[in-house]
Design a protein around this motif. Structure first.
Motif, PDB file in Angstrom:
ATOM      1  N   LEU A  72       0.727  -1.142   0.059  1.00  0.00           N
ATOM      2  CA  LEU A  72      -0.053  -0.006   0.125  1.00  0.00           C
ATOM      3  C   LEU A  72       0.903   1.219  -0.001  1.00  0.00           C
ATOM      4  CD1 LEU A  72      -2.576  -1.047   2.829  1.00  0.00           C
ATOM      5  CD2 LEU A  72      -2.714  -1.303   0.105  1.00  0.00           C
ATOM      6  N   TYR A  73       2.355   1.099  -0.131  1.00  0.00           N
ATOM      7  CA  TYR A  73       3.314   2.270   0.075  1.00  0.00           C
ATOM      8  C   TYR A  73       2.940   3.028  -1.171  1.00  0.00           C
ATOM      9  CZ  TYR A  73       7.236   4.872   1.389  1.00  0.00           C
ATOM     10  OH  TYR A  73       7.986   5.722   1.852  1.00  0.00           O
ATOM     11  N   ASP A  74       2.857   4.502  -0.918  1.00  0.00           N
ATOM     12  CA  ASP A  74       2.724   5.344  -2.239  1.00  0.00           C
ATOM     13  C   ASP A  74       3.751   6.581  -2.063  1.00  0.00           C
ATOM     14  OD1 ASP A  74       0.457   4.813  -3.601  1.00  0.00           O
ATOM     15  OD2 ASP A  74      -0.734   5.851  -2.543  1.00  0.00           O
ATOM     16  N   PRO A  75       4.247   6.958  -3.112  1.00  0.00           N
ATOM     17  CA  PRO A  75       3.840   6.948  -4.368  1.00  0.00           C
ATOM     18  C   PRO A  75       4.202   5.629  -5.087  1.00  0.00           C
ATOM     19  CG  PRO A  75       5.714   8.450  -4.483  1.00  0.00           C
ATOM     20  CD  PRO A  75       5.307   7.993  -3.086  1.00  0.00           C
ATOM     21  N   GLU A  76       3.671   5.178  -6.238  1.00  0.00           N
ATOM     22  CA  GLU A  76       4.064   4.009  -6.998  1.00  0.00           C
ATOM     23  C   GLU A  76       5.520   3.786  -7.275  1.00  0.00           C
ATOM     24  OE1 GLU A  76       2.458   0.969 -10.714  1.00  0.00           O
ATOM     25  OE2 GLU A  76       1.814   3.163 -10.522  1.00  0.00           O
ATOM     26  N   LEU A  77       6.061   4.565  -7.899  1.00  0.00           N
ATOM     27  CA  LEU A  77       7.773   4.639  -8.098  1.00  0.00           C
ATOM     28  C   LEU A  77       8.446   4.154  -6.954  1.00  0.00           C
ATOM     29  CD1 LEU A  77       8.862   5.132 -11.041  1.00  0.00           C
ATOM     30  CD2 LEU A  77       9.654   7.244 -10.073  1.00  0.00           C
ATOM     31  N   ALA A  78       8.186   4.844  -5.629  1.00  0.00           N
ATOM     32  CA  ALA A  78       8.793   4.140  -4.509  1.00  0.00           C
ATOM     33  C   ALA A  78       8.422   2.930  -3.937  1.00  0.00           C
ATOM     34  CB  ALA A  78       8.434   5.285  -3.477  1.00  0.00           C
ATOM     35  N   ARG A  79       7.299   2.523  -4.168  1.00  0.00           N
ATOM     36  CA  ARG A  79       6.764   1.141  -4.027  1.00  0.00           C
ATOM     37  C   ARG A  79       7.714   0.359  -4.978  1.00  0.00           C
ATOM     38  NH1 ARG A  79       1.655   0.533  -6.089  1.00  0.00           N
ATOM     39  NH2 ARG A  79       0.908   2.167  -4.807  1.00  0.00           N
ATOM     40  N   LEU A  80       7.715   0.322  -6.045  1.00  0.00           N
ATOM     41  CA  LEU A  80       8.635  -0.378  -7.107  1.00  0.00           C
ATOM     42  C   LEU A  80       9.944  -0.453  -6.723  1.00  0.00           C
ATOM     43  CD1 LEU A  80       6.953   0.851 -10.523  1.00  0.00           C
ATOM     44  CD2 LEU A  80       6.591  -1.230  -9.175  1.00  0.00           C
ATOM     45  N   LYS A  81      10.486   0.689  -6.316  1.00  0.00           N
ATOM     46  CA  LYS A  81      11.995   0.705  -5.632  1.00  0.00           C
ATOM     47  C   LYS A  81      11.953  -0.424  -4.665  1.00  0.00           C
ATOM     48  CE  LYS A  81      15.029   3.863  -7.098  1.00  0.00           C
ATOM     49  NZ  LYS A  81      15.701   3.428  -8.292  1.00  0.00           N
ATOM     50  N   LEU A  82      10.923  -0.196  -3.602  1.00  0.00           N
ATOM     51  CA  LEU A  82      10.863  -1.126  -2.280  1.00  0.00           C
ATOM     52  C   LEU A  82      10.820  -2.634  -2.687  1.00  0.00           C
ATOM     53  CD1 LEU A  82       8.830   1.055  -0.124  1.00  0.00           C
ATOM     54  CD2 LEU A  82      11.367   0.599   0.360  1.00  0.00           C
TER      55      LEU A  82
END
Length: 133
Positions: A36-46
């Protein structure tokens, strides 16, 4: 006795501290599930270190607390904690090599920092112009 590993990671001015313990693959960043982490670009990094680790990531729970910096700085600091934690927990040199091959900043910090602003101009290096007219 329960095996718990404490790790920290930094990126720019963001500092992430995390714990890795035995579990079912739950990853939380600032008490928010990673899905559920936002924004999506940061979520993809994680997600990157978890995807490289494969099935191994399902054997541990990782809790990360991040403070300071911006959104991407925080994401990259948390990503470093996740990657370092998985390597330390598994003691697997092959996994460490995979991370370094993919992106070295997952395990090794980037020493670059923003340069402080000085007097006589709008930024660190830029100066006010003069025209003599």
């Amino acid at each position: 006795m329960v095996k718990v590993i404490h790790i920290s990671g930094k990126r720019k001015t963001a500092i992430a501290r995390g714990t890795v313990q035995e579990g079912t693959g739950k990853v939380r960043v600032n008490k928010v599930p990673i899905e559920l982490y936002d924004p999506e670009l940061a979520r993809l990094k994680l997600f990157e270190p978890l995807q490289i680790a494969g099935d191994f990531a399902n054997q541990v729970d990782i809790n990360v607390h991040v403070i300071g910096g911006g959104v991407m700085g925080q994401a990259e600091a948390a990503r470093m904690v996740i990657a370092k934690g998985l390597v330390q927990w598994s003691q697997d040199m092959a996994l460490k090599e995979k991370y370094i091959q993919y992106d070295r900043t997952m395990l090794v910090g980037d020493p670059r920092r923003s340069e402080p602003k000085k007097y006589g101009g709008p930024g660190a290096r830029a100066r006010n112009q003069k025209s003599y007219r």
